[in-house]
Design a protein around this motif. Sequence first.
Motif, PDB file in Angstrom:
ATOM      1  N   TRP A 193      -4.109  16.195 -21.724  1.00 50.14           N
ATOM      2  CA  TRP A 193      -3.949  14.989 -22.539  1.00 50.14           C
ATOM      3  C   TRP A 193      -2.481  14.590 -22.672  1.00 50.14           C
ATOM      4  N   PHE A 196      -5.275   9.769 -17.023  1.00 50.69           N
ATOM      5  CA  PHE A 196      -6.256   9.930 -18.097  1.00 50.69           C
ATOM      6  C   PHE A 196      -7.636  10.201 -17.501  1.00 50.69           C
ATOM      7  N   GLY A 197      -8.015   9.436 -16.494  1.00 53.73           N
ATOM      8  CA  GLY A 197      -9.335   9.588 -15.895  1.00 53.73           C
ATOM      9  C   GLY A 197      -9.599  10.988 -15.377  1.00 53.73           C
ATOM     10  N   GLU A 198      -8.578  11.635 -14.834  1.00 47.19           N
ATOM     11  CA  GLU A 198      -8.730  12.998 -14.316  1.00 47.19           C
ATOM     12  C   GLU A 198      -9.074  13.999 -15.414  1.00 47.19           C
ATOM     13  N   GLN A 243      -3.753   5.160 -15.803  1.00 48.34           N
ATOM     14  CA  GLN A 243      -5.198   5.213 -15.907  1.00 48.34           C
ATOM     15  C   GLN A 243      -5.742   6.404 -15.109  1.00 48.34           C
ATOM     16  N   ALA A 285     -10.145   5.344 -19.995  1.00 45.20           N
ATOM     17  CA  ALA A 285      -8.898   5.576 -19.259  1.00 45.20           C
ATOM     18  C   ALA A 285      -8.044   4.304 -19.237  1.00 45.20           C
ATOM     19  N   ARG A 286      -8.670   3.159 -19.076  1.00 47.75           N
ATOM     20  CA  ARG A 286      -7.924   1.888 -19.089  1.00 47.75           C
ATOM     21  C   ARG A 286      -7.299   1.640 -20.459  1.00 47.75           C
ATOM     22  N   ARG A 318     -15.653   6.832 -18.798  1.00 47.50           N
ATOM     23  CA  ARG A 318     -14.364   7.253 -18.242  1.00 47.50           C
ATOM     24  C   ARG A 318     -13.469   6.073 -17.869  1.00 47.50           C
ATOM     25  N   GLU A 319     -13.985   5.125 -17.142  1.00 51.08           N
ATOM     26  CA  GLU A 319     -13.148   4.021 -16.668  1.00 51.08           C
ATOM     27  C   GLU A 319     -12.605   3.181 -17.823  1.00 51.08           C
ATOM     28  N   PHE A 330     -10.835  13.281 -18.185  1.00 51.59           N
ATOM     29  CA  PHE A 330     -12.006  12.861 -18.955  1.00 51.59           C
ATOM     30  C   PHE A 330     -13.324  13.212 -18.297  1.00 51.59           C
ATOM     31  N   ALA A 370      -1.162  13.327 -19.375  1.00 50.13           N
ATOM     32  CA  ALA A 370      -1.651  11.966 -19.090  1.00 50.13           C
ATOM     33  C   ALA A 370      -0.908  10.946 -19.940  1.00 50.13           C
ATOM     34  N   ALA A 411      -4.378   4.063 -20.912  1.00 50.92           N
ATOM     35  CA  ALA A 411      -3.222   3.720 -20.084  1.00 50.92           C
ATOM     36  C   ALA A 411      -2.446   2.564 -20.711  1.00 50.92           C
TER      37      ALA A 411
END
Length: 149
Positions: free
Chosen positions: A17, A29-31, A26, A55-56, A51-52, A33, A20, A59
Amino acid sequence: MSRQTGNTAADAPQVDWTRAFDAQSQAAFGEAFAADIVLEATLLTRPIEGRERVARVMAVMSNVYETLEFTHQATNGPRTYLEWTAVALGGLQMKGVTVLLRDEQHRIATVAIHHRFLNESLLLSEHAGKQLLDVLDPDDFYDPAARTR
Protein backbone atom coordinates in the motif's frame (compact mmCIF):
# COMPACT_ATOMS: atom_id res chain seq x y z
CA MET A 1 8.41 14.03 4.52
CA SER A 2 8.66 14.71 0.80
CA ARG A 3 6.96 12.35 -1.63
CA GLN A 4 10.23 12.16 -3.55
CA THR A 5 12.26 10.88 -0.57
CA GLY A 6 9.87 8.19 0.64
CA ASN A 7 6.69 8.08 2.61
CA THR A 8 7.24 5.96 5.71
CA ALA A 9 8.63 6.72 9.14
CA ALA A 10 10.63 4.25 11.21
CA ASP A 11 7.44 2.91 12.85
CA ALA A 12 5.81 2.21 9.48
CA PRO A 13 7.79 -0.14 7.26
CA GLN A 14 7.03 -0.19 3.53
CA VAL A 15 4.16 -2.45 2.44
CA ASP A 16 2.44 -2.79 -0.93
CA TRP A 17 0.00 0.00 0.00
CA THR A 18 2.67 2.52 0.95
CA ARG A 19 4.74 1.63 -2.13
CA ALA A 20 1.67 2.13 -4.36
CA PHE A 21 0.94 5.45 -2.67
CA ASP A 22 4.52 6.53 -3.28
CA ALA A 23 4.36 5.43 -6.94
CA GLN A 24 1.05 7.30 -7.41
CA SER A 25 0.04 5.00 -10.26
CA GLN A 26 -3.07 3.02 -11.07
CA ALA A 27 -0.95 -0.04 -11.97
CA ALA A 28 0.86 -0.02 -8.61
CA PHE A 29 -2.42 0.09 -6.69
CA GLY A 30 -4.01 -2.53 -8.93
CA GLU A 31 -1.18 -4.99 -8.25
CA ALA A 32 -1.89 -4.83 -4.52
CA PHE A 33 -5.68 -5.22 -4.78
CA ALA A 34 -7.98 -8.20 -4.85
CA ALA A 35 -10.32 -8.23 -7.86
CA ASP A 36 -13.34 -7.50 -5.67
CA ILE A 37 -11.73 -4.84 -3.47
CA VAL A 38 -13.97 -2.39 -1.61
CA LEU A 39 -12.90 1.16 -0.79
CA GLU A 40 -14.61 2.96 2.07
CA ALA A 41 -13.48 6.49 2.93
CA THR A 42 -14.46 9.59 4.80
CA LEU A 43 -14.35 11.42 1.46
CA LEU A 44 -16.94 9.14 -0.14
CA THR A 45 -20.70 9.00 0.30
CA ARG A 46 -20.73 5.24 -0.38
CA PRO A 47 -18.26 2.37 -0.93
CA ILE A 48 -16.48 1.96 -4.29
CA GLU A 49 -15.98 -1.60 -5.56
CA GLY A 50 -13.72 -3.34 -8.06
CA ARG A 51 -9.97 -3.34 -8.73
CA GLU A 52 -10.01 -1.05 -11.75
CA ARG A 53 -12.29 1.59 -10.22
CA VAL A 54 -10.58 1.62 -6.83
CA ALA A 55 -7.09 1.69 -8.41
CA ARG A 56 -8.13 4.67 -10.56
CA VAL A 57 -9.54 6.52 -7.55
CA MET A 58 -6.41 5.88 -5.51
CA ALA A 59 -4.06 6.90 -8.33
CA VAL A 60 -5.88 10.22 -8.76
CA MET A 61 -6.15 10.87 -5.04
CA SER A 62 -2.54 9.98 -4.27
CA ASN A 63 -1.53 12.79 -6.64
CA VAL A 64 -3.56 15.32 -4.63
CA TYR A 65 -1.16 15.09 -1.69
CA GLU A 66 1.86 17.38 -1.74
CA THR A 67 3.36 15.39 1.12
CA LEU A 68 2.24 12.22 2.81
CA GLU A 69 3.98 10.23 5.49
CA PHE A 70 2.84 6.98 7.06
CA THR A 71 3.91 7.49 10.67
CA HIS A 72 2.86 4.32 12.52
CA GLN A 73 1.81 0.83 11.57
CA ALA A 74 0.29 -2.12 13.41
CA THR A 75 -0.81 -5.49 12.09
CA ASN A 76 -3.29 -7.87 13.68
CA GLY A 77 -4.01 -10.97 11.63
CA PRO A 78 -5.26 -9.91 8.19
CA ARG A 79 -5.60 -6.23 9.21
CA THR A 80 -2.96 -3.52 8.92
CA TYR A 81 -3.50 -0.12 10.52
CA LEU A 82 -1.53 2.82 9.15
CA GLU A 83 -1.51 6.29 10.71
CA TRP A 84 -0.50 9.12 8.42
CA THR A 85 -0.07 12.88 8.08
CA ALA A 86 -0.42 14.78 4.84
CA VAL A 87 -0.56 18.16 3.15
CA ALA A 88 -2.89 18.60 0.18
CA LEU A 89 -4.39 21.32 -2.01
CA GLY A 90 -1.87 24.04 -1.31
CA GLY A 91 -1.31 23.62 2.40
CA LEU A 92 -4.35 21.77 3.75
CA GLN A 93 -3.04 19.86 6.81
CA MET A 94 -4.58 16.43 7.34
CA LYS A 95 -4.17 13.37 9.52
CA GLY A 96 -5.77 9.99 9.32
CA VAL A 97 -5.81 6.25 9.68
CA THR A 98 -6.05 3.68 6.92
CA VAL A 99 -7.17 0.13 7.64
CA LEU A 100 -6.26 -2.60 5.15
CA LEU A 101 -7.96 -5.99 5.27
CA ARG A 102 -6.26 -8.75 3.29
CA ASP A 103 -7.77 -11.86 1.73
CA GLU A 104 -6.33 -15.40 1.82
CA GLN A 105 -3.94 -14.54 -1.05
CA HIS A 106 -2.67 -11.53 0.96
CA ARG A 107 -4.18 -9.08 -1.52
CA ILE A 108 -5.89 -5.99 -0.16
CA ALA A 109 -9.62 -6.80 -0.11
CA THR A 110 -10.93 -3.80 1.83
CA VAL A 111 -9.50 -0.34 2.38
CA ALA A 112 -11.03 2.02 4.93
CA ILE A 113 -9.52 5.53 4.88
CA HIS A 114 -10.41 7.83 7.77
CA HIS A 115 -9.46 11.50 7.32
CA ARG A 116 -9.37 14.14 10.05
CA PHE A 117 -10.85 16.76 10.39
CA LEU A 118 -14.31 17.50 8.99
CA ASN A 119 -13.60 20.79 7.18
CA GLU A 120 -10.47 19.43 5.53
CA SER A 121 -12.28 16.22 4.61
CA LEU A 122 -15.16 18.10 2.98
CA LEU A 123 -12.77 20.25 0.93
CA LEU A 124 -10.82 17.20 -0.21
CA SER A 125 -14.01 15.29 -1.02
CA GLU A 126 -15.31 18.15 -3.13
CA HIS A 127 -11.98 18.33 -4.98
CA ALA A 128 -11.92 14.55 -5.52
CA GLY A 129 -15.42 14.65 -6.96
CA LYS A 130 -14.27 17.09 -9.63
CA GLN A 131 -11.17 15.01 -10.45
CA LEU A 132 -12.92 11.66 -10.75
CA LEU A 133 -15.96 12.36 -12.92
CA ASP A 134 -14.60 9.88 -15.49
CA VAL A 135 -14.91 7.03 -12.97
CA LEU A 136 -17.49 7.94 -10.34
CA ASP A 137 -20.75 9.81 -10.06
CA PRO A 138 -20.74 13.37 -8.69
CA ASP A 139 -22.95 12.21 -5.82
CA ASP A 140 -20.19 9.83 -4.64
CA PHE A 141 -18.55 12.92 -3.08
CA TYR A 142 -19.45 15.95 -1.02
CA ASP A 143 -21.07 18.69 -3.08
CA PRO A 144 -21.82 21.93 -1.21
CA ALA A 145 -24.17 23.06 -3.98
CA ALA A 146 -26.34 19.98 -3.44
CA ARG A 147 -26.70 20.89 0.24
CA THR A 148 -28.28 24.27 -0.57
CA ARG A 149 -30.95 22.91 -2.92
